[in-house]
Design a protein around this motif. Structure first.
Motif, short mmCIF file in Angstrom:
data_model
loop_
_atom_site.label_atom_id
_atom_site.label_comp_id
_atom_site.label_asym_id
_atom_site.label_seq_id
_atom_site.Cartn_x
_atom_site.Cartn_y
_atom_site.Cartn_z
N LEU A 164 -35.27 22.06 72.49
CA LEU A 164 -34.38 20.94 72.16
C LEU A 164 -33.59 21.24 70.89
N PRO A 165 -32.30 20.86 70.86
CA PRO A 165 -31.51 21.05 69.63
C PRO A 165 -32.16 20.31 68.46
N ARG A 166 -32.10 20.90 67.27
CA ARG A 166 -32.64 20.25 66.06
C ARG A 166 -31.58 19.29 65.52
N THR A 167 -31.90 18.01 65.42
CA THR A 167 -30.95 17.01 64.89
C THR A 167 -31.69 16.06 63.95
N ASP A 168 -30.94 15.19 63.27
CA ASP A 168 -31.57 14.20 62.37
C ASP A 168 -32.16 13.04 63.18
N VAL A 169 -31.43 12.64 64.22
CA VAL A 169 -31.80 11.45 65.01
C VAL A 169 -31.83 11.83 66.48
N ALA A 170 -32.73 11.21 67.23
CA ALA A 170 -32.71 11.38 68.69
C ALA A 170 -32.73 10.00 69.35
N LEU A 171 -32.22 9.95 70.56
CA LEU A 171 -32.31 8.75 71.41
C LEU A 171 -33.05 9.17 72.67
N ALA A 172 -33.92 8.32 73.16
CA ALA A 172 -34.62 8.63 74.41
C ALA A 172 -34.82 7.35 75.20
N ASN A 173 -33.84 7.03 76.04
CA ASN A 173 -33.96 5.88 76.93
C ASN A 173 -34.42 6.40 78.28
N LEU A 186 -40.18 16.83 69.64
CA LEU A 186 -38.91 16.57 68.95
C LEU A 186 -38.82 17.26 67.60
N GLN A 187 -37.60 17.75 67.31
CA GLN A 187 -37.36 18.40 66.02
C GLN A 187 -36.49 17.48 65.18
N CYS A 188 -36.91 16.24 65.01
CA CYS A 188 -36.13 15.31 64.20
C CYS A 188 -37.08 14.32 63.54
N GLY A 189 -36.57 13.58 62.54
CA GLY A 189 -37.43 12.66 61.81
C GLY A 189 -37.39 11.24 62.31
N ARG A 190 -36.35 10.91 63.11
CA ARG A 190 -36.21 9.53 63.61
C ARG A 190 -35.79 9.56 65.06
N VAL A 191 -36.36 8.66 65.84
CA VAL A 191 -35.97 8.58 67.25
C VAL A 191 -35.96 7.12 67.69
N ILE A 192 -34.95 6.78 68.46
CA ILE A 192 -34.91 5.44 69.09
C ILE A 192 -35.34 5.63 70.54
N THR A 193 -36.41 4.95 70.90
CA THR A 193 -36.95 5.08 72.26
C THR A 193 -36.76 3.77 73.01
N SER A 194 -36.58 3.88 74.33
CA SER A 194 -36.51 2.69 75.16
C SER A 194 -36.82 3.11 76.58
N GLY A 217 -37.07 -9.05 78.51
CA GLY A 217 -38.32 -8.42 78.92
C GLY A 217 -38.40 -6.93 78.64
N TRP A 218 -37.32 -6.36 78.07
CA TRP A 218 -37.30 -4.92 77.76
C TRP A 218 -37.37 -4.72 76.26
N ALA A 219 -37.67 -3.48 75.82
CA ALA A 219 -37.77 -3.20 74.38
C ALA A 219 -37.19 -1.84 74.02
N ALA A 220 -36.81 -1.72 72.75
CA ALA A 220 -36.45 -0.41 72.17
C ALA A 220 -37.08 -0.36 70.78
N ASP A 221 -37.52 0.84 70.38
CA ASP A 221 -38.17 1.01 69.07
C ASP A 221 -37.49 2.11 68.29
N LEU A 222 -37.44 1.92 66.96
CA LEU A 222 -37.07 3.02 66.07
C LEU A 222 -38.37 3.58 65.50
N LEU A 223 -38.63 4.85 65.77
CA LEU A 223 -39.85 5.49 65.29
C LEU A 223 -39.49 6.55 64.24
N THR A 224 -40.33 6.65 63.22
CA THR A 224 -40.12 7.72 62.24
C THR A 224 -41.38 8.60 62.22
N LEU A 225 -41.15 9.86 61.87
CA LEU A 225 -42.24 10.82 61.81
C LEU A 225 -42.91 10.69 60.45
N ARG A 226 -44.22 10.47 60.46
CA ARG A 226 -44.94 10.36 59.17
C ARG A 226 -44.95 11.72 58.52
N PRO A 227 -44.66 11.81 57.20
CA PRO A 227 -44.62 13.11 56.55
C PRO A 227 -46.01 13.75 56.49
#
Ligand SMILES: C[S@@+](CC[C@H](N)C(=O)[O-])C[C@H]1O[C@@H](n2cnc3c(N)ncnc32)[C@H](O)[C@@H]1O
Length: 227
Positions: A164-173, A186-194, A217-227
């Motif tokens: 996977l390309p290394r980026t700052d943010v990822a989206l994964a719906n 993932l090679q990033c620190g933040r991802v929005i999942t849904s 009834g649906w959800a999306a989350d912003l997740l961060t990688l714990r250092p």
């Protein structure tokens, strides 16, 4: 139906395409010369940067079956055979969380029609990479990017096995099980999942949910990688 001030605004925009603003119940127009045939009450020099100022005022309008608006506020999507008209709650929730982030480099996993990649590019995220398992999705993303005048680097890849390309943010719906399997890769620190219901939450070692949006009834989350 076009009524009241909206009709006047459309008429003035037609005559003064450089810009029109509604100020205290009157209209201000941007023009090289004072307009002839109008009741001019005030003429001012405009400050530098007015082109950007008036952009913030110029919003789209609904006209009959059409929505007519400026390109920075609109995304045109032909989904073709790919998922993603923009109407699904998971797409809308992902976009809602995305707008809470500062622009950075971005990877859109499961880009489908490209709707989220294009929105990200319009928000200033750069570079934007889109990947999808489906060839039709890549074709659709590239064509929709062209139509919307943005650059997306889209290629076919399986997020669960390919590099996977290394980026700052990822989206994964995508579905919850795919989200949980791809997070450790993932090679990033933040991802929005849904892609899952509001009773579900991704549960993967190292990732913490710091923001959430829910609708229908649906959800999306912003997740961060714990250092
Ligand atoms: C629900 S659609 C999301 C489309 C678009 N991002 C949106 O939000 O409207 C999920 C997309 O993920 C793709 N997908 C599913 N599993 C994948 C995987 N392992 N790797 C890459 N793409 C995947 C599907 O082909 C589909 O286009």
């Amino acid at each position: 139906m076009i009524v009241g001030g909206e009709a006047e605004l459309l008429l003035l925009l037609h005559i003064f395409p450089d810009g029109v603003e509604e100020l205290d119940g009157a209209f201000a127009v941007y023009a090289d010369e004072p307009p002839i045939g109008f009741d001019v009450v005030q003429v001012d020099d405009v400050p530098d940067g007015w082109e950007d100022e008036w952009r913030s005022f110029h919003h789209g309008v609904k006209i009959g079956n059409f929505w007519v608006g400026p390109p920075w506020e609109s995304i045109v999507i032909d989904p073709g055979r790919a998922f993603g008209t923009g109407a699904h709650p998971t797409t809308r929730l992902t976009l809602e969380l995305l707008q809470r982030l500062e622009p950075a480099s971005l990877l859109d996993i499961g880009c489908g029609s490209g709707v989220l990649s294009i929105a990200a590019a319009k928000l200033g995220f750069e570079p934007v990479h889109g990947i999808d398992l489906d060839d039709a999705a890549i074709e659709s993303t590239l064509e929709n990017a062209r139509v919307n005048g943005v650059e997306i680097h889209a290629h076919r890849a399986d997020a669960l096995t390919d590099e996977l390309p290394r980026t700052d943010v990822a989206l994964a719906n995508v579905q919850l099980d795919v989200v949980e399997r791809l997070l450790p890769r993932l090679q990033c620190g933040r991802v929005i999942t849904s892609g899952y219901l509001d009773r579900d939450r991704p549960d993967v070692e190292g990732w913490t949910a710091v923001d959430r949006a829910e609708a229908d009834g649906w959800a999306a989350d912003l997740l961060t990688l714990r250092p």
